[in-house]
Design a protein around this motif. Structure first.
Motif, PDB file in Angstrom:
ATOM      1  N   GLN A   1     -21.428 -88.131   9.173  1.00 18.84           N
ATOM      2  CA  GLN A   1     -21.058 -86.854   8.591  1.00 18.84           C
ATOM      3  C   GLN A   1     -22.072 -86.485   7.515  1.00 18.84           C
ATOM      4  O   GLN A   1     -22.225 -87.189   6.534  1.00 18.84           O
ATOM      5  N   VAL A   2     -22.750 -85.373   7.697  1.00 14.80           N
ATOM      6  CA  VAL A   2     -23.742 -84.920   6.726  1.00 14.80           C
ATOM      7  C   VAL A   2     -23.033 -84.339   5.512  1.00 14.80           C
ATOM      8  O   VAL A   2     -22.117 -83.546   5.629  1.00 14.80           O
ATOM      9  N   THR A  23     -28.257 -83.535  -3.301  1.00 18.26           N
ATOM     10  CA  THR A  23     -28.554 -84.787  -2.618  1.00 18.26           C
ATOM     11  C   THR A  23     -27.882 -84.798  -1.258  1.00 18.26           C
ATOM     12  O   THR A  23     -26.687 -84.499  -1.151  1.00 18.26           O
ATOM     13  N   ALA A  24     -28.664 -85.139  -0.246  1.00 13.38           N
ATOM     14  CA  ALA A  24     -28.165 -85.184   1.126  1.00 13.38           C
ATOM     15  C   ALA A  24     -27.868 -86.617   1.542  1.00 13.38           C
ATOM     16  O   ALA A  24     -28.586 -87.549   1.173  1.00 13.38           O
ATOM     17  N   ALA A  97     -28.614 -76.046   1.259  1.00 13.42           N
ATOM     18  CA  ALA A  97     -28.471 -76.042   2.712  1.00 13.42           C
ATOM     19  C   ALA A  97     -29.564 -76.893   3.341  1.00 13.42           C
ATOM     20  O   ALA A  97     -30.615 -77.105   2.739  1.00 13.42           O
ATOM     21  N   ALA A  98     -29.318 -77.341   4.558  1.00 16.86           N
ATOM     22  CA  ALA A  98     -30.290 -78.192   5.248  1.00 16.86           C
ATOM     23  C   ALA A  98     -30.241 -77.934   6.738  1.00 16.86           C
ATOM     24  O   ALA A  98     -29.245 -77.428   7.266  1.00 16.86           O
ATOM     25  N   ARG A  99     -31.356 -78.259   7.399  1.00 15.85           N
ATOM     26  CA  ARG A  99     -31.387 -78.176   8.838  1.00 15.85           C
ATOM     27  C   ARG A  99     -32.370 -79.227   9.355  1.00 15.85           C
ATOM     28  O   ARG A  99     -33.356 -79.548   8.678  1.00 15.85           O
ATOM     29  N   SER A 100     -32.118 -79.733  10.519  1.00 15.39           N
ATOM     30  CA  SER A 100     -33.011 -80.717  11.114  1.00 15.39           C
ATOM     31  C   SER A 100     -34.305 -80.051  11.549  1.00 15.39           C
ATOM     32  O   SER A 100     -34.306 -78.886  11.928  1.00 15.39           O
ATOM     33  N   GLY A 101     -35.402 -80.802  11.467  1.00 12.75           N
ATOM     34  CA  GLY A 101     -36.674 -80.288  11.923  1.00 12.75           C
ATOM     35  C   GLY A 101     -37.537 -79.752  10.795  1.00 12.75           C
ATOM     36  O   GLY A 101     -37.186 -79.850   9.617  1.00 12.75           O
ATOM     37  N   GLN A 110     -29.649 -69.908  10.059  1.00 15.09           N
ATOM     38  CA  GLN A 110     -30.591 -70.910  10.541  1.00 15.09           C
ATOM     39  C   GLN A 110     -30.400 -72.271   9.902  1.00 15.09           C
ATOM     40  O   GLN A 110     -31.045 -73.235  10.297  1.00 15.09           O
ATOM     41  N   PHE A 111     -29.564 -72.354   8.895  1.00 12.94           N
ATOM     42  CA  PHE A 111     -29.250 -73.636   8.286  1.00 12.94           C
ATOM     43  C   PHE A 111     -27.995 -74.223   8.938  1.00 12.94           C
ATOM     44  O   PHE A 111     -27.059 -73.507   9.278  1.00 12.94           O
ATOM     45  N   ASP A 112     -27.980 -75.534   9.090  1.00 15.16           N
ATOM     46  CA  ASP A 112     -26.885 -76.200   9.802  1.00 15.16           C
ATOM     47  C   ASP A 112     -25.869 -76.848   8.880  1.00 15.16           C
ATOM     48  O   ASP A 112     -24.708 -77.023   9.269  1.00 15.16           O
ATOM     49  N   TYR A 113     -26.282 -77.228   7.692  1.00 11.97           N
ATOM     50  CA  TYR A 113     -25.412 -77.973   6.792  1.00 11.97           C
ATOM     51  C   TYR A 113     -25.416 -77.318   5.418  1.00 11.97           C
ATOM     52  O   TYR A 113     -26.445 -76.802   4.966  1.00 11.97           O
TER      53      TYR A 113
END
Length: 124
Positions: A1-2, A23-24, A97-101, A110-113
């Motif tokens: 879980q992110v 912090t992620a 916010a964060a996103r893979s890649g 466009q952000f996933d988390y």
């Protein structure tokens, strides 16, 4: 879980400075980009700043360019937003916010988390 956990918000007078951190943790590896967006009362969430996985690509909204600085720790899991010369119009809830890649992104979708948000209030 992110999970993304923000800190550093608060109340500051116009012209002052604040530094936000995020912090992620969780399964977002191996590479992920991070950013900050904000939402003022009655307004849509808007892009503030973006930083790539390696930190080499940084993008700022026109409204904050030259005043805000986004950075990332060497361990890549923590991102900071240094906010200087703050204005009352910077008042908002700020979201990490964060996103893979590694793709550069600047829109909310466009952000996933997402983090839970931290309030920044700038008094005049």
């Amino acid at each position: 879980q992110v999970q993304l956990v923000e800190s550093g918000g608060g109340l500051v007078q116009a012209g002052g400075s604040l530094k936000l951190s995020c912090t992620a943790s969780g399964g977002i590896y191996p590479e992920f980009a991070m950013g900050w967006l904000r939402q003022a009362p009655g307004q849509e969430r808007e892009f503030v700043a973006f930083i790539s996985w390696g930190g080499g690509n940084k993008v700022y909204a026109d409204s904050v360019r030259g005043r805000f600085i986004i950075s990332r720790d060497n361990d890549k899991t923590t991102v900071h937003l240094e906010m200087n010369s703050l204005k009352p119009e910077d008042t908002a809830v700020y979201y990490c916010a964060a996103r893979s890649g590694s793709q550069i992104v600047q829109t909310e979708t466009q952000f996933d988390y997402w983090g839970q948000g931290t309030q920044v209030t700038v008094s005049s």
